[in-house]
Design an enzyme around this catalytic site. Structure first.
Site, mmCIF file in Angstrom:
data_model
loop_
_atom_site.group_PDB
_atom_site.id
_atom_site.type_symbol
_atom_site.label_atom_id
_atom_site.label_comp_id
_atom_site.label_asym_id
_atom_site.label_seq_id
_atom_site.Cartn_x
_atom_site.Cartn_y
_atom_site.Cartn_z
ATOM 1 C CB VAL A 211 -0.965 -0.013 1.196
ATOM 2 C CG1 VAL A 211 -1.806 1.259 1.217
ATOM 3 C CG2 VAL A 211 -1.877 -1.233 1.136
ATOM 4 C CD GLU A 229 6.251 2.653 10.920
ATOM 5 O OE1 GLU A 229 6.511 1.440 10.746
ATOM 6 O OE2 GLU A 229 5.332 3.051 11.638
ATOM 7 C CB CYS A 263 5.908 -1.987 12.161
ATOM 8 S SG CYS A 263 6.036 -0.516 13.187
#
Length: 461
Positions: A211, A229, A263
């Protein structure tokens, strides 16, 4: 239209219903933000910092509401949700403390009677696209610097976890000038409309690499500044440790916090071969002792995954790893409980660096243990992936520490600690983990949320 949100620990439970924004409403939202931003930018920056502190105070007063919303929407245990709120507020206050810091520099002029200096102005209207796994801290990380530095922000929460953002809107309506903070809730189509809209001056996106590439392409069409990020495949190199149990406690926590849905979660343990058996046994013991359940239950220390697709994806990774030769030392199975999306925390041994589970982001409670024989091999395994967000080393040997700090290809480097960033430090990645300047705090944040201008001012004759 509205969207209905269900509890991933008990999908029969509806936890909220929230309005969505139609794509054809985007231009009016951006125009309202532009109008409000022009007035907000006239407010002196230290005063903006004071006003934003009031916004943070209002959010702090809603800590428990926000934390419960997070847990009920995405499943993390309530202690982690409260920790998310507190850390986000800490990051926000670190930013407001910079409101009176210098933002330019005076340069020696080449011309007599001339003063040359650089300064920075607000960028304008910022669009913030946020993930589902940190539905409060990531929006705060984008919102506070945007406002302090004189911008307006249009914030799109994940459509699956919008509750915290709507509480932010309630607090903003009571503490901030109207229009400088707006929520735009909706699907991916709305995100596409926001990132390609005319009048957007900056896009801050947190999410997947795939994305992120789409966002970058949309931004490029309008030459819009971006901060992306993205994903991670974060390693820890376990070279030596005077207290191996303490090191394993930290590694386990960094791997399985938020059910591995961070993440910055550690997903690879690159361990010196002499320590491999101890490390596998120690991590497996911790995983088998996990209390799995609803995040609101105080006895729970690992909650559900975010949804059925997430759980299916994690199970697929484990099944393919086993087929490729990995061994399940703990976990590796679905947990049936109230129809929730639970998966046992999993330790995989006998993993080789070429396996899918050692290279691709799992985003779930799976930790792969990979042995090595030499420091060269350890650093090669560490770096031989597409990501570069966070990396850790456990060693008390100075040469190994120095090599790690010089050679590890990650934006954030931790020595003898887990992969949890500090409130006031830049949040940065390299390779496919990031594009544009970093987020959270530090000079890079100033550079994204403001534009640099150079002034050449000659005195009056």
């Amino acid at each position: 239209m509205t969207v209905e949100i269900r509890n991933p620990a008990n999908p029969d439970e509806v936890v909220g219903s929230f309005p969505t924004l139609a794509t054809d409403e985007v231009p009016s939202v951006i125009e309202a933000a532009r109008k409000a931003q022009r007035e907000w930018a006239k407010t002196p920056q230290p005063e903006r910092g004071r006003i934003v502190d009031g916004f943070l105070n209002g959010l702090q007063a809603r800590t428990e509401d926000i934390a419960r919303s997070i847990t009920r929407e995405m499943g993390k245990i309530i202690g982690e949700s409260r920790g998310e709120v507190n850390k986000a507020l800490g990051e926000g206050r670190a930013t407001t403390r910079r409101a009176s810091a210098p933002i330019g520099e005076v340069l020696p002029s080449q011309k007599p009677g001339t003063v040359t200096y650089s300064t920075r102005r607000p960028r304008g209207v910022i669009v913030g696209i946020n993930p589902w796994n940190f539905p409060f801290s990531t929006p705060v990380r984008k919102t506070i610097p945007a406002l302090v530095y004189g911008n307006a922000i249009v914030l799109k929460p994940s459509i699956s976890t919008p509750g915290a953002a709507f509480i932010m809107q309630e607090v903003a309506d009571a503490t901030l000038p109207r229009g400088i903070f707006q929520i735009a809730n909706g699907s991916g189509n709305l995100g596409a409309a926001l990132t390609s809209a005319a009048g957007v001056d900056g896009i801050s996106f947190t999410g997947s690499v795939g994305v992120g590439r789409i966002v970058a392409q949309a931004a490029a069409a309008n030459l819009t500044e971006i901060s992306l990020e993205l994903g991670g495949k974060n390693p820890v190199i376990l070279h030596d440790a005077s207290d191996l149990d303490a090191a394993l406690d930290q590694i386990y926590a960094a791997a399985f916090a938020v059910c591995g849905q961070r993440c910055t979660a550690i997903s690879r343990v690159i361990v010196r071969r002499e320590l491999e058996a101890q490390v596998v046994d120690g991590l497996a013991k911790r995983a088998k002792a996990a209390q799995i359940g609803d995040g609101l239950d105080p006895a729970t220390n690992i909650g559900p995954l975010s949804g059925e697709k997430a759980r299916s994806d994690v199970a697929g990774f484990v099944d393919r790893a086993v087929a490729a030769g990995a061994h399940v030392a703990a976990g590796g199975k679905l947990i049936e409980q109230n129809g929730g999306y639970f998966y046992a925390p999993t330790i995989l041994s006998e993993v080789t660096p070429d396996m899918e589970v050692a290279r691709d982001e799992v985003f779930g409670p799976v930790l792969a243990v990979i042995p090595y024989d030499t420091p060269d091999e350890a650093l090669h395994i560490c770096n031989d992936v597409e990501f570069g967000l966070s990396a850790c080393l456990y060693s008390e040997q100075t040469p190994m520490v120095e090599r790690f700090l010089a050679e590890a290809e990650s934006g954030m480097l931790h020595v003898n600690s887990g992969s949890f960033p500090e409130d006031h430090a830049p949040f940065v990645g390299v390779k496919n983990s990031s594009l544009g300047v970093g987020g959270s705090n530090g000079a890079s944040t100033l550079h994204f949320y403001t534009q640099e201008h150079t002034v050449f001012r000659k005195g009056q004759a």
